[in-house]
Design an enzyme around this catalytic site. Structure first.
Site, mmCIF file in Angstrom:
data_model
loop_
_atom_site.group_PDB
_atom_site.id
_atom_site.type_symbol
_atom_site.label_atom_id
_atom_site.label_comp_id
_atom_site.label_asym_id
_atom_site.label_seq_id
_atom_site.Cartn_x
_atom_site.Cartn_y
_atom_site.Cartn_z
ATOM 1 N N ALA A 229 0.759 -1.125 0.014
ATOM 2 C CA ALA A 229 -0.018 0.152 -0.017
ATOM 3 C C ALA A 229 0.927 1.277 0.076
ATOM 4 C CB ALA A 229 -0.902 0.177 1.117
ATOM 5 N N ASP A 254 6.618 -3.799 -0.911
ATOM 6 C CA ASP A 254 6.480 -3.467 -2.238
ATOM 7 C C ASP A 254 6.708 -1.795 -2.132
ATOM 8 O OD1 ASP A 254 6.611 -3.168 -4.885
ATOM 9 O OD2 ASP A 254 4.530 -2.375 -5.060
ATOM 10 N N GLU A 259 11.721 6.143 -0.286
ATOM 11 C CA GLU A 259 12.085 5.479 -1.563
ATOM 12 C C GLU A 259 12.722 6.455 -2.333
ATOM 13 O OE1 GLU A 259 8.218 4.333 -3.329
ATOM 14 O OE2 GLU A 259 7.658 3.311 -1.591
ATOM 15 N N HIS A 278 8.568 -0.913 -5.358
ATOM 16 C CA HIS A 278 7.178 -0.153 -5.727
ATOM 17 C C HIS A 278 6.737 -0.684 -7.272
ATOM 18 C CE1 HIS A 278 4.712 3.431 -4.340
ATOM 19 N NE2 HIS A 278 3.828 2.727 -5.208
HETATM 20 P P1 NAD Z 1 -9.319 2.058 -2.236
HETATM 21 O O1 NAD Z 1 -9.754 3.392 -1.819
HETATM 22 O O2 NAD Z 1 -10.320 1.381 -3.244
HETATM 23 O O3 NAD Z 1 -9.676 1.104 -1.022
HETATM 24 C C1 NAD Z 1 -9.069 1.459 0.264
HETATM 25 C C2 NAD Z 1 -10.121 0.986 1.223
HETATM 26 O O4 NAD Z 1 -9.484 1.627 2.704
HETATM 27 C C3 NAD Z 1 -11.105 1.745 1.669
HETATM 28 O O5 NAD Z 1 -12.418 0.448 1.415
HETATM 29 C C4 NAD Z 1 -11.274 2.496 2.534
HETATM 30 O O6 NAD Z 1 -12.628 2.487 3.127
HETATM 31 C C5 NAD Z 1 -10.416 1.931 3.505
HETATM 32 N N1 NAD Z 1 -9.738 2.599 4.486
HETATM 33 C C6 NAD Z 1 -9.557 4.001 4.818
HETATM 34 N N2 NAD Z 1 -9.047 4.274 5.823
HETATM 35 C C7 NAD Z 1 -9.057 3.315 6.587
HETATM 36 C C8 NAD Z 1 -8.753 3.342 8.000
HETATM 37 N N3 NAD Z 1 -8.256 4.003 8.827
HETATM 38 N N4 NAD Z 1 -9.057 2.016 8.369
HETATM 39 C C9 NAD Z 1 -9.322 1.032 7.773
HETATM 40 N N5 NAD Z 1 -9.673 1.099 6.590
HETATM 41 C C10 NAD Z 1 -9.457 2.442 5.942
HETATM 42 O O7 NAD Z 1 -8.014 1.968 -2.450
HETATM 43 P P2 NAD Z 1 -7.275 0.833 -3.567
HETATM 44 O O8 NAD Z 1 -7.144 1.306 -4.698
HETATM 45 O O9 NAD Z 1 -7.664 -0.561 -2.958
HETATM 46 O O10 NAD Z 1 -5.689 1.305 -2.976
HETATM 47 C C11 NAD Z 1 -5.192 0.739 -1.719
HETATM 48 C C12 NAD Z 1 -3.930 0.938 -1.271
HETATM 49 O O11 NAD Z 1 -3.217 0.534 -2.320
HETATM 50 C C13 NAD Z 1 -3.490 2.380 -1.456
HETATM 51 O O12 NAD Z 1 -2.604 2.853 -0.167
HETATM 52 C C14 NAD Z 1 -2.653 2.878 -2.603
HETATM 53 O O13 NAD Z 1 -1.941 4.164 -2.330
HETATM 54 C C15 NAD Z 1 -2.082 1.624 -2.649
HETATM 55 N N6 NAD Z 1 -1.627 1.397 -4.207
HETATM 56 C C16 NAD Z 1 -0.154 0.808 -4.205
HETATM 57 C C17 NAD Z 1 0.339 0.569 -5.543
HETATM 58 C C18 NAD Z 1 1.828 0.011 -5.605
HETATM 59 O O14 NAD Z 1 2.326 0.140 -6.704
HETATM 60 N N7 NAD Z 1 2.289 -0.839 -4.646
HETATM 61 C C19 NAD Z 1 -0.470 0.898 -6.600
HETATM 62 C C20 NAD Z 1 -1.733 1.337 -6.556
HETATM 63 C C21 NAD Z 1 -2.254 1.650 -5.183
#
Ligand code: NAD
Length: 304
Positions: A229, A254, A259, A278
């Site tokens: 995340a 990741d 970074e 990442h």
């Molecule tokens: P999303 O918004 O669809 O889902 C995130 C979920 O987290 C939501 O359901 C929300 O209600 C929940 N949430 C928010 N705050 C919370 C808290 N304090 N406690 C519990 N739940 C909580 O997002 P997504 O598209 O699934 O992305 C999730 C993560 O992945 C993000 O951090 C994003 O930055 C990361 N990401 C990483 C990469 C990578 O290259 N590794 C690529 C894309 C996204």
């Protein structure tokens, strides 16, 4: 109308812009001064995580109507400045969800079966069979922290592995949970009961160091922690301690608090952690979707 593409964009996305009659100006990652110059006469700017679209750029771009970000995070765009000038900002947040979920599984399996460690040993000429005893996943419990787009995709795959699925989220989508056979629980219960714990929440004040020393101590000794995340959601210092002292079995990361991860970082010295730079969204398919989806949104706005 002119569109400045200031970062590499999938060829299909560029084609789409051209086929709709837009003039495309392409320059990869211009610095602020150059971007100000390029942005002066364009109707739209499309970027990725770079370059930075600063207030100065936005204020200099007199014709600008929309800024497109191919991908998710908007941290490189001055949203306040865009709002003040009535410029729309669009992105493609769902484009990489499946790819990030698949990388999550690559990390889970690599940690559970010590794939990266075994590969390192093979290259050293060491047949490390005895050191490579691993963990089977069927029938085990996976705890998914954040059941949004990525969390849901991770859960769909977990179902195929025959795992019990625990979910933790501030918003509870019971319909999707039922579809994957998952059960919402409190965070503490998830941490205590899961064999695999994977993080899919955004980085917010409420999630900064969500996984700290206290939370790591609640986990099973054989637990695997995955963070694809954002780095600061896990307290790295506490994680290094947990991995060194065997509070948990291993981790797959990741993303990092810093970074690129500095060379010789303590994490690089540990055999029970798998590290990737990442690359969650780094697949051809995700990049194509990210480009095409953002271009579709930009076109829609410009044609209004
Ligand atoms: P999303 O918004 O669809 O889902 C995130 C979920 O987290 C939501 O359901 C929300 O209600 C929940 N949430 C928010 N705050 C919370 C808290 N304090 N406690 C519990 N739940 C909580 O997002 P997504 O598209 O699934 O992305 C999730 C993560 O992945 C993000 O951090 C994003 O930055 C990361 N990401 C990483 C990469 C990578 O290259 N590794 C690529 C894309 C996204």
């Amino acid at each position: 109308m002119k569109i400045l593409v200031a970062a590499p964009l999938h060829p299909k996305a560029i084609e789409l812009l051209k086929s709709e009659g837009f003039e495309v100006i392409y320059e990869e990652y211009p610095d602020e001064e150059r971007l100000i110059e390029l942005a002066k006469n364009v109707d739209a700017i499309i970027v990725r995580s770079k370059p930075k679209v600063t207030r100065k750029v936005i204020e200099a771009a007199e014709k600008l109507k929309v800024i497109g970000r191919a991908g998710v995070g908007l941290d490189n765009i001055d949203l306040e400045a865009a709002k003040e000038k009535g410029i729309e900002v669009v992105n493609s947040p769902a484009a990489s969800s499946r790819s990030v979920a698949e990388l999550t599984w690559a990390l889970i399996l690599a940690v559970a079966r010590k794939v990266a460690f075994a590969d390192r040993k093979m290259r050293e000429g060491v047949w490390a069979k005895k050191q490579c005893m691993g963990i089977e996943l069927e029938g085990k419990t996976i705890g998914i922290i954040g059941f949004g787009r990525i969390g849901y995709n991770v859960a769909k795959i977990a179902k195929g592995f025959g795992m019990r699925i625990l979910l933790y989220d501030v918003i509870k989508n019971y319909e999707k949970a039922e579809e994957v056979g998952g059960k919402f629980v409190e965070l503490e219960e998830l941490l205590r009961e899961s064999d695999v714990i994977t993080i899919h929440v955004p980085l917010l004040d409420s999630t900064y160091h969500l996984i700290n020393e206290e939370k790591l101590k609640l986990m099973k000794k054989n637990a695997i922690l995955i963070n694809p995340a954002r780095g600061p959601i896990v307290d790295t210092e506490a994680l290094v301690k947990a991995l060194k002292e065997g509070w948990i079995y291993g981790a797959g990361l990741d993303v990092f608090e810093e970074e690129p991860l500095p060379k010789d970082h303590p994490l690089t010295k540990l055999d029970n952690v798998v590290l990737t730079p990442h690359i969650g969204a780094s697949t051809w398919e995700a990049q194509e979707r990210a480009g095409v989806q953002v271009v579709e949104k930009v076109i829609e706005i410009l044609k209004q």
